[in-house]
Design an enzyme around this catalytic site. Structure first.
Site, mmCIF file in Angstrom:
data_model
loop_
_atom_site.group_PDB
_atom_site.id
_atom_site.type_symbol
_atom_site.label_atom_id
_atom_site.label_comp_id
_atom_site.label_asym_id
_atom_site.label_seq_id
_atom_site.Cartn_x
_atom_site.Cartn_y
_atom_site.Cartn_z
ATOM 1 N N GLU A 1 5.535 35.599 -9.435
ATOM 2 C CA GLU A 1 5.237 37.014 -9.735
ATOM 3 C C GLU A 1 4.653 37.148 -11.142
ATOM 4 O O GLU A 1 3.807 38.002 -11.387
ATOM 5 C CB GLU A 1 6.500 37.870 -9.539
ATOM 6 N N GLU B 1 8.836 26.806 -5.245
ATOM 7 C CA GLU B 1 8.816 28.108 -4.579
ATOM 8 C C GLU B 1 7.436 28.353 -3.974
ATOM 9 O O GLU B 1 6.537 28.882 -4.662
ATOM 10 C CB GLU B 1 9.122 29.220 -5.576
ATOM 11 N N GLY C 1 9.900 36.466 -0.925
ATOM 12 C CA GLY C 1 10.045 37.883 -0.585
ATOM 13 C C GLY C 1 9.383 38.253 0.728
ATOM 14 O O GLY C 1 9.177 39.428 1.020
ATOM 15 N N SER D 1 12.776 33.177 0.293
ATOM 16 C CA SER D 1 13.446 33.793 1.451
ATOM 17 C C SER D 1 14.666 33.013 1.925
ATOM 18 O O SER D 1 14.905 32.891 3.132
ATOM 19 C CB SER D 1 12.451 34.002 2.600
#
Ligand code: PEP
Length: 243
Positions: A91, A160, A166, A205
């Site tokens: 992010e 990741e 997400g 997730s």
């Protein structure tokens, strides 16, 4: 050592921080280091309430001090009780345009300040579809091979995949196990000091429903959890799934 990290991002759960922390404090961490990354303003309170968790900041600035309005220096995070700092989260890379050069600077100053970095790496879907995962992750690792690494007693890598964060779509345990081999190989080339000892976590997730598959082949050193970490019951169910 295995890790389970709760990344609240810019969220607070309905049970509040006190409720969450007292539920987590009742859990025996066993051989797992529990790390809690709340939004910046909650670090101080979390530090005074913490029992079995260590604290992480979700980001830091790449300077020690100065005219950087709205930013937070690594030493200020230490003052607030942070022991770890998450760097290179997708992010930060994708929404705020952080590139490998900036992340490398943050890594250096975090180490110099005594914060333990949790470095996030991961490919987007097109890289995976094109079969370029190993070279892409190697580039991210190479670009962050700063000299300070040799002075860092502890660095955590969080693999990741961007397409899994997400989205409710997690990588399978088999896929992660295969990618871990690529990451260890890249570490031995570019980060030899940490190649065999840096724990490699998975994030994307993770929920109580998929933790069994993810731990099945025993190559994952823990998890960085976003959405599911906002509910203490789910976070602790993931912890129990790491048995
Ligand atoms: C994350 O924040 O790093 C993350 C993995 O989020 P989520 O678990 O919600 O996919």
């Amino acid at each position: 050592m295995r890790y389970l990290i709760a990344n609240w991002k810019m969220n607070l759960p309905p049970e509040g921080m006190e409720g969450w922390m007292s539920a987590v404090a009742r859990e025996d961490p066993r051989d797992v280091t529990l790390v809690f990354a709340p939004p910046f303003p909650f670090l101080r309170d979390a530090f005074s309430q913490r029992r079995s968790v260590s604290l992480a900041a979700q980001n830091c600035n790449d300077h020690a001090s100065g005219a950087y309005t709205g930013e937070v220096a690594p030493s200020m995070l230490r003052y607030c009780g942070a022991e770890y700092v998450i760097l290179g989260h997708s992010e930060r890379r994708n929404i705020y345009g952080e590139d490998d050069a900036l992340i490398a600077k943050k890594l250096s100053i975090a180490i110099e300040t005594g914060l333990k970095p949790i470095l996030c790496i991961g490919e987007n879907l097109s890289v995976r579809d094109e079969g370029r995962v190993a070279t892409f992750l190697e580039e991210q690792i190479k670009a962050t091979a700063v000299p300070e690494l040799e002075r860092a007693p502890e660095i955590v890598i969080a693999y990741e995949p961007v397409w899994a964060i997400g989205t409710g779509r997690n990588a399978s345990g088999a896929m992660v196990a295969e990618t871990m081999v690529d990451i260890r190989r890249a570490l031995s080339t570019h980060w030899p000091f940490h190649a065999s000892r840096a724990p490699i976590l998975y994030g994307g997730s993770v929920t109580p429903d998929n933790v069994d598959d993810l731990v099945a082949n025993g190559t994952i050193d823990g998890f960085l959890v976003g959405g599911a970490s906002l509910d203490s019951a789910k976070f602790l169910a993931i912890h129990r799934g790491m048995r």
